[in-house]
Design a protein around this motif. Sequence first.
Motif, PDB file in Angstrom:
ATOM      1  N   LEU A 125       0.830  -1.206   0.000  1.00 45.52           N
ATOM      2  CA  LEU A 125       0.000   0.000   0.000  1.00 45.52           C
ATOM      3  C   LEU A 125       0.867   1.259   0.000  1.00 45.52           C
ATOM      4  CD1 LEU A 125      -2.867  -0.977   2.461  1.00 45.52           C
ATOM      5  CD2 LEU A 125      -3.014  -0.691  -0.022  1.00 45.52           C
ATOM      6  N   GLU A 126       1.969   1.229   0.736  1.00 46.75           N
ATOM      7  CA  GLU A 126       2.864   2.381   0.754  1.00 46.75           C
ATOM      8  C   GLU A 126       3.558   2.561  -0.594  1.00 46.75           C
ATOM      9  OE1 GLU A 126       5.462   2.381   4.154  1.00 46.75           O
ATOM     10  OE2 GLU A 126       3.784   2.329   5.545  1.00 46.75           O
ATOM     11  N   LEU A 127       3.912   1.471  -1.257  1.00 50.46           N
ATOM     12  CA  LEU A 127       4.490   1.579  -2.601  1.00 50.46           C
ATOM     13  C   LEU A 127       3.479   2.178  -3.577  1.00 50.46           C
ATOM     14  CD1 LEU A 127       6.442  -1.795  -2.825  1.00 50.46           C
ATOM     15  CD2 LEU A 127       7.410   0.506  -2.580  1.00 50.46           C
ATOM     16  N   LEU A 128       2.237   1.736  -3.475  1.00 48.10           N
ATOM     17  CA  LEU A 128       1.188   2.306  -4.321  1.00 48.10           C
ATOM     18  C   LEU A 128       0.966   3.790  -4.007  1.00 48.10           C
ATOM     19  CD1 LEU A 128      -1.371  -0.644  -4.281  1.00 48.10           C
ATOM     20  CD2 LEU A 128       0.034   0.117  -6.216  1.00 48.10           C
ATOM     21  N   ALA A 129       1.043   4.141  -2.727  1.00 45.51           N
ATOM     22  CA  ALA A 129       0.898   5.545  -2.337  1.00 45.51           C
ATOM     23  C   ALA A 129       2.029   6.386  -2.917  1.00 45.51           C
ATOM     24  CB  ALA A 129       0.866   5.673  -0.817  1.00 45.51           C
ATOM     25  N   ALA A 130       3.249   5.861  -2.898  1.00 44.79           N
ATOM     26  CA  ALA A 130       4.379   6.597  -3.459  1.00 44.79           C
ATOM     27  C   ALA A 130       4.123   6.924  -4.924  1.00 44.79           C
ATOM     28  CB  ALA A 130       5.677   5.797  -3.303  1.00 44.79           C
ATOM     29  N   ALA A 131       3.602   5.949  -5.644  1.00 45.38           N
ATOM     30  CA  ALA A 131       3.288   6.170  -7.061  1.00 45.38           C
ATOM     31  C   ALA A 131       2.100   7.127  -7.205  1.00 45.38           C
ATOM     32  CB  ALA A 131       2.987   4.846  -7.744  1.00 45.38           C
ATOM     33  N   GLY A 132       1.070   6.939  -6.396  1.00 47.68           N
ATOM     34  CA  GLY A 132      -0.144   7.732  -6.502  1.00 47.68           C
ATOM     35  C   GLY A 132       0.009   9.186  -6.113  1.00 47.68           C
ATOM     36  N   LEU A 133       1.044   9.497  -5.360  1.00 45.37           N
ATOM     37  CA  LEU A 133       1.261  10.880  -4.943  1.00 45.37           C
ATOM     38  C   LEU A 133       1.892  11.739  -6.035  1.00 45.37           C
ATOM     39  CD1 LEU A 133       2.423  10.200  -1.292  1.00 45.37           C
ATOM     40  CD2 LEU A 133       0.409  11.537  -1.962  1.00 45.37           C
ATOM     41  N   VAL A 134       2.527  11.097  -7.030  1.00 50.52           N
ATOM     42  CA  VAL A 134       3.187  11.894  -8.068  1.00 50.52           C
ATOM     43  C   VAL A 134       2.852  11.463  -9.499  1.00 50.52           C
ATOM     44  CG1 VAL A 134       5.117  12.688  -6.642  1.00 50.52           C
ATOM     45  CG2 VAL A 134       5.307  10.530  -7.852  1.00 50.52           C
ATOM     46  N   LEU A 135       2.796  10.173  -9.760  1.00 49.61           N
ATOM     47  CA  LEU A 135       2.656   9.708 -11.143  1.00 49.61           C
ATOM     48  C   LEU A 135       1.406  10.194 -11.868  1.00 49.61           C
ATOM     49  CD1 LEU A 135       4.108   6.087 -11.186  1.00 49.61           C
ATOM     50  CD2 LEU A 135       5.089   8.179 -12.124  1.00 49.61           C
ATOM     51  N   PRO A 136       0.233  10.190 -11.252  1.00 47.86           N
ATOM     52  CA  PRO A 136      -0.944  10.651 -12.005  1.00 47.86           C
ATOM     53  C   PRO A 136      -0.785  12.076 -12.537  1.00 47.86           C
ATOM     54  CG  PRO A 136      -1.624   9.523 -10.023  1.00 47.86           C
ATOM     55  CD  PRO A 136      -0.130   9.704  -9.923  1.00 47.86           C
ATOM     56  N   ALA A 137      -0.158  12.940 -11.762  1.00 50.69           N
ATOM     57  CA  ALA A 137       0.041  14.320 -12.209  1.00 50.69           C
ATOM     58  C   ALA A 137       1.159  14.407 -13.243  1.00 50.69           C
ATOM     59  CB  ALA A 137       0.356  15.216 -11.022  1.00 50.69           C
ATOM     60  N   VAL A 138       2.213  13.641 -13.061  1.00 49.49           N
ATOM     61  CA  VAL A 138       3.345  13.690 -13.986  1.00 49.49           C
ATOM     62  C   VAL A 138       2.936  13.226 -15.378  1.00 49.49           C
ATOM     63  CG1 VAL A 138       5.603  12.665 -14.505  1.00 49.49           C
ATOM     64  CG2 VAL A 138       5.132  13.507 -12.214  1.00 49.49           C
ATOM     65  N   VAL A 139       2.178  12.141 -15.448  1.00 52.00           N
ATOM     66  CA  VAL A 139       1.774  11.603 -16.753  1.00 52.00           C
ATOM     67  C   VAL A 139       0.424  12.176 -17.216  1.00 52.00           C
ATOM     68  CG1 VAL A 139       3.126   9.507 -16.479  1.00 52.00           C
ATOM     69  CG2 VAL A 139       0.733   9.518 -15.794  1.00 52.00           C
ATOM     70  N   ASP A 140      -0.188  13.004 -16.385  1.00 53.00           N
ATOM     71  CA  ASP A 140      -1.463  13.644 -16.680  1.00 53.00           C
ATOM     72  C   ASP A 140      -2.563  12.635 -17.032  1.00 53.00           C
ATOM     73  OD1 ASP A 140      -3.147  15.841 -16.807  1.00 53.00           O
ATOM     74  OD2 ASP A 140      -2.774  16.176 -18.939  1.00 53.00           O
ATOM     75  N   VAL A 141      -2.600  11.572 -16.229  1.00 52.04           N
ATOM     76  CA  VAL A 141      -3.665  10.578 -16.351  1.00 52.04           C
ATOM     77  C   VAL A 141      -4.339  10.481 -14.983  1.00 52.04           C
ATOM     78  CG1 VAL A 141      -4.217   8.154 -16.755  1.00 52.04           C
ATOM     79  CG2 VAL A 141      -2.463   9.273 -18.144  1.00 52.04           C
ATOM     80  N   ALA A 142      -5.577  10.914 -14.923  1.00 49.67           N
ATOM     81  CA  ALA A 142      -6.358  10.913 -13.678  1.00 49.67           C
ATOM     82  C   ALA A 142      -5.614  11.605 -12.531  1.00 49.67           C
ATOM     83  CB  ALA A 142      -6.740   9.489 -13.289  1.00 49.67           C
ATOM     84  N   PRO A 143      -5.196  12.868 -12.717  1.00 55.00           N
ATOM     85  CA  PRO A 143      -4.451  13.564 -11.667  1.00 55.00           C
ATOM     86  C   PRO A 143      -5.234  13.764 -10.373  1.00 55.00           C
ATOM     87  CG  PRO A 143      -5.009  15.078 -13.442  1.00 55.00           C
ATOM     88  CD  PRO A 143      -5.376  13.703 -13.909  1.00 55.00           C
ATOM     89  N   VAL A 144      -6.550  13.559 -10.405  1.00 55.52           N
ATOM     90  CA  VAL A 144      -7.336  13.640  -9.173  1.00 55.52           C
ATOM     91  C   VAL A 144      -6.888  12.571  -8.176  1.00 55.52           C
ATOM     92  CG1 VAL A 144      -9.233  12.125  -9.881  1.00 55.52           C
ATOM     93  CG2 VAL A 144      -9.664  13.992  -8.274  1.00 55.52           C
ATOM     94  N   LEU A 145      -6.190  11.547  -8.659  1.00 60.10           N
ATOM     95  CA  LEU A 145      -5.699  10.507  -7.758  1.00 60.10           C
ATOM     96  C   LEU A 145      -4.639  11.024  -6.782  1.00 60.10           C
ATOM     97  CD1 LEU A 145      -5.568   7.389 -10.087  1.00 60.10           C
ATOM     98  CD2 LEU A 145      -7.214   7.930  -8.292  1.00 60.10           C
ATOM     99  N   VAL A 146      -3.987  12.137  -7.104  1.00 63.93           N
ATOM    100  CA  VAL A 146      -2.987  12.696  -6.179  1.00 63.93           C
ATOM    101  C   VAL A 146      -3.644  13.108  -4.855  1.00 63.93           C
ATOM    102  CG1 VAL A 146      -1.319  14.555  -5.808  1.00 63.93           C
ATOM    103  CG2 VAL A 146      -1.367  13.345  -8.000  1.00 63.93           C
TER     104      VAL A 146
END
Length: 127
Positions: free
Chosen positions: A54-75
């Motif tokens: 879950l923490e690994l997923l959180a690490a990705a979810g805190l930055v990747l959605p905004a960086v790749v501009d796919v569902a940035p609301v996930l941040v």
Amino acid sequence: MNLVLWIAAGLLAAVALTGGISKTFVPKEKLAAAHGGGWTGDAGVGFVKTLGVLELLAAAGLVLPAVVDVAPVLVPVTAACWVLLMVGAMITHGRRGEFMFVVLNLVYLALAAFLAWGRFGPEPFTG
């Protein structure tokens, strides 16, 4: 404000990545012997590994959605979930009398709450 929110997201992602790697890949016995990891001695291996994932997923979810501009609301959604995770961590460390870790988790909680507020409110990602 946007820059401050990115810094908060990056810091939280680094914390989540570090915790996730250790909980997922370090043996429970070694974690239990580490400073602040004593709680893992009372938890099942599956629970500790699940928290790590879950923490690994959180690490990705805190930055990747905004960086790749796919569902940035996930941040901000991830940041809100991190708040809940930190409440659990504070309760766990508080029950064990590890008040230094309660304070540290409170700092992480505050950063996550700020990130969720900022990205849901005044500085959302807009396309």
